[in-house]
Design a protein around this motif. Structure first.
Motif, PDB file in Angstrom:
ATOM      1  N   UNK A 274       2.400   4.324  -7.152  1.00 28.09           N
ATOM      2  CA  UNK A 274       2.340   2.997  -7.666  1.00 28.09           C
ATOM      3  C   UNK A 274       1.669   2.720  -7.755  1.00 28.09           C
ATOM      4  N   UNK A 275       0.619   1.511  -8.223  1.00 26.77           N
ATOM      5  CA  UNK A 275      -0.293   0.877  -8.226  1.00 26.77           C
ATOM      6  C   UNK A 275      -0.273  -0.424  -8.249  1.00 26.77           C
ATOM      7  N   UNK A 276       0.234  -0.603  -9.371  1.00 25.15           N
ATOM      8  CA  UNK A 276       1.035  -1.802  -9.626  1.00 25.15           C
ATOM      9  C   UNK A 276       2.388  -2.181 -10.515  1.00 25.15           C
ATOM     10  N   UNK A 277       3.693  -3.156 -10.465  1.00 25.65           N
ATOM     11  CA  UNK A 277       4.456  -3.027 -10.595  1.00 25.65           C
ATOM     12  C   UNK A 277       4.603  -4.317 -11.451  1.00 25.65           C
TER      13      UNK A 277
ATOM     14  N   UNK B 269       1.781  -3.314  -0.579  1.00 26.48           N
ATOM     15  CA  UNK B 269       0.571  -2.762  -0.479  1.00 26.48           C
ATOM     16  C   UNK B 269       0.547  -2.274  -2.708  1.00 26.48           C
ATOM     17  N   UNK B 270       1.312  -3.281  -3.062  1.00 25.47           N
ATOM     18  CA  UNK B 270       1.390  -3.232  -4.358  1.00 25.47           C
ATOM     19  C   UNK B 270       1.256  -4.197  -5.066  1.00 25.47           C
ATOM     20  N   UNK B 271      -0.054  -4.362  -6.120  1.00 26.73           N
ATOM     21  CA  UNK B 271       0.442  -5.734  -6.957  1.00 26.73           C
ATOM     22  C   UNK B 271       1.560  -5.809  -7.493  1.00 26.73           C
ATOM     23  N   UNK B 272       1.531  -6.608  -7.871  1.00 29.89           N
ATOM     24  CA  UNK B 272       2.583  -7.435  -9.054  1.00 29.89           C
ATOM     25  C   UNK B 272       2.503  -8.213  -9.638  1.00 29.89           C
TER      26      UNK B 272
ATOM     27  N   UNK C 178      -1.054   4.612 -12.212  1.00 28.65           N
ATOM     28  CA  UNK C 178      -0.078   4.235 -12.777  1.00 28.65           C
ATOM     29  C   UNK C 178       1.043   2.966 -12.456  1.00 28.65           C
ATOM     30  N   UNK C 179       1.276   2.740 -12.966  1.00 30.98           N
ATOM     31  CA  UNK C 179       2.620   1.150 -12.793  1.00 30.98           C
ATOM     32  C   UNK C 179       3.941   2.091 -13.305  1.00 30.98           C
ATOM     33  N   UNK C 180       4.424   0.739 -12.684  1.00 29.19           N
ATOM     34  CA  UNK C 180       6.445   0.505 -13.410  1.00 29.19           C
ATOM     35  C   UNK C 180       6.089  -0.385 -13.776  1.00 29.19           C
TER      36      UNK C 180
END
Lengths: 402, 402
Positions: B68-71, B92-95, B3-5
């Motif tokens: 959410x894994x990656x923003x 702890x989310x990748x950006x 999941x991403x945002x």
């Protein structure tokens, strides 16, 4: 510390040893560990080299040494590079190659064996010398719908064509100059007949499509038929002539070829002069990106080889190149490939041209008739050319437009 | 499924959503998993968009959703992009960012936090739009002793300069044309004053040196002072004028700058026309490689953003960009930077020039005196210019040579 072995202590092998030695700080910082060149395999001895004590002549010493983590194959040629690579991979060693011949012929097999053995097979230096091409295509471009990869993949032929354009040299004079400067071999066939570029476009095509087309299924023309008159005609059209490797990706398969093309100055590739190489990738939504630099030479090629080593040290199997499958069925018949074509002929008239080709745009040329066709398939062009020839007209040149 | 945002549903955010949707097959094959765009953060609603149901207005929903894994931060500007990025990384989310302003100002901090949190912060799209630059520099080039990274980093100014060269336009006309085509903003200052290019060279310099120089320590000139007469003079010399970002790496520190430069046709960068960008890396033993392509636009920029996502999906923390440290001390005083310089002036004579500059090569120019200096430091040039000005001579232009 990781232990490596270098197979072949020629120009590239020497460059690799020098880079690892001279750039020790950069390499260790980036790779996260120090590198020991434990063996260098060559038929010769190098008593005056600082690496003299690493030189051995028996490959089995390398293959059977469990301390060797990565083997760097920079020997060239298909054999014994093939056998050495297979053995190293099966014994759990990563292999890095700068050898386009062996990659184009056996890359699919090596990657399958590497996957089974849980090691990496990488070959950044096999296309474009020092230019990062393979890594960015995989890491940065493959999320696009790629419609074509194409490039100026051979520095020798690009040097010759550049000389013909800049100085008005004939092909023979330009070749002699390239030989005098060491850019062309005494037997220049692999370059001027397009064989070298053919191997490279096979590899590039496989990277973007996953399908490795055997080189004998790739339509390959060299630059030996490019005439001074064609250069003049191209200049009048504001174009240049470049030997391109092209792999056009269609839903039905690949049109894959090496041939001279006329390029307008809009094309980024038209700016690539002398011994430089460049690879362009076209796709959606990226449009087009190009990678440019020195396509050969000890230093640049060594940079690409050591770059692969850095990737393996940083990422291990995570940096594996996606497996490619050998697939001659994926190459479409060249007869169906469509483009505009420049044709020069002796005898006949524009009336005969219209009769054979339909619409065509005449170009002024001295003592010969030259014209550009509309977009036509190879089969259509072949038929039209035969029609002219049946009337005793001699076709002097036929060069496609990009 | 990951999941991403997406933060910001403007041109780039829309491009990212489109790419992930349109190239579903390519993206899933390469990333090894499917991607769900769970949220799109924007102040506005987009009732007619196929993504209307993902649009939210409250960032805390994203920050507090453990799924959410990656923003993907494509909002632009320093704030609240800074705060959102810090919060996402800490949780702890990748950006992934395409926002050169926030990367140039806070990239060092983000990378430190990302390392502590065991996630990735990547920003391929912040320099050169769709062109793979950051990844190949790290993955393929850093084993070299890099002596310079330089580039045409702003498409708007390159378009204006190309128009001035190709059509003889004045700066004002070329700018108006760029605005009419949507290449330049109504307020074009960030482009034409070099501010945009300054952020990008700060980032590139950090990638090759590990040291992030604050943008206010970077000598920055735009193209507003480039005159039609300078274009004519450059053409007479067989040169072009390009706005370059340059970071010259010396043992003592970095000379880092943005300014117009005159380039000979030998320079690969001189071929880069229109809105295209290019980045060249110079080092040993690679010599020079260049990456070329569209420096902006929804599709290309989205390609770079999604390329970062692919890397994270394939390699996780293994694809982390080496940490950079903010270090204003690493920027050397521009006074010590040496190069040849083109100078045009009104009044005086070549005798005064020789008196102030020593050796100098006169160039024919209408109604003004123009010349090229020998290689001199900025401090020496400044002193010589002052000497001329003290005699009532007006300096019309001063453009460095690459």
């Amino acid at each position: 510390m990781i232990n490596i072995a270098i197979l072949g202590f020629g120009v590239v092998g020497g460059g690799v040893a020098d880079l690892i030695t001279n750039n020790k700080k950069e390499v260790e910082e980036l790779g996260g560990d120090s590198i020991n060149i434990k063996y260098i395999l060559d038929l010769r001895d190098f008593p005056d080299s600082p690496f003299a004590d690493r030189v051995i002549h028996d490959y089995s010493v390398i293959a059977n040494d469990p301390e060797i983590d990565t083997v760097i194959e920079v020997m060239g040629g298909s054999h014994p590079a093939y056998e050495f690579t297979v053995e190293a991979l099966r014994k759990g060693k990563n292999v890095i190659s700068s050898n386009k011949e062996v990659v184009a012929n056996f890359g699919d097999e090596f990657m399958r064996i590497a996957e089974e053995a849980g090691v990496c097979y990488r070959f950044e230096a096999a296309v474009g010398g020092g230019i990062p091409v393979l890594s960015p295509i995989i890491s940065c471009v493959r999320q696009n719908k790629i419609t074509e990869v194409r490039g100026i993949l051979n520095g020798t032929t690009n040097y010759i064509l550049t000389k013909m354009f800049t100085f008005g040299d004939s092909f023979d004079n330009a070749l002699a100059d390239a030989q005098a400067r060491g850019y062309a071999e005494r037997n220049p066939d692999a370059d001027i007949l397009g064989i070298d570029a053919c191997r490279k476009i096979a590899i590039l095509g496989a990277l973007v499509s996953g399908r490795l087309v055997p080189t004998d299924k790739i339509h390959t023309e060299g630059i030996t038929k490019v005439r001074h008159e064609d250069v003049i005609a191209a200049e009048k059209l504001g174009m240049k002539i470049k030997l391109l490797g092209r792999c056009v990706v269609t839903p039905d398969g690949l049109y894959i070829m090496v041939a001279p093309f006329m390029l307008t100055s809009d094309s980024a590739l038209s700016c690539v002069s002398g011994v430089y190489n460049a690879v362009e990738v076209v796709g959606e939504p990226i449009k087009s990106v190009m990678f440019y630099g020195p396509g050969a030479g000890a230093g640049p090629t060594a940079s690409a080889v050591v770059g692969d080593l850095m990737e393996i040290m940083r990422s291990g199997r995570n940096c594996a190149i996606p497996v490619m499958v050998k697939d001659e069925g994926s190459a479409l018949s060249f007869d169906g490939f469509k483009c505009r074509t420049y044709i020069a002929m002796k005898g006949g008239c524009m009336g005969c041209v219209a009769d054979a080709f339909g619409e065509a745009k005449a170009i002024s040329a001295d003592g010969e008739i030259a014209f550009l066709t509309e977009e036509m398939s190879e089969a259509e062009i072949n038929a039209a050319v035969s029609k002219l020839e049946s009337k005793g007209i001699e076709i002097l040149s036929r060069i496609r437009l990009l």
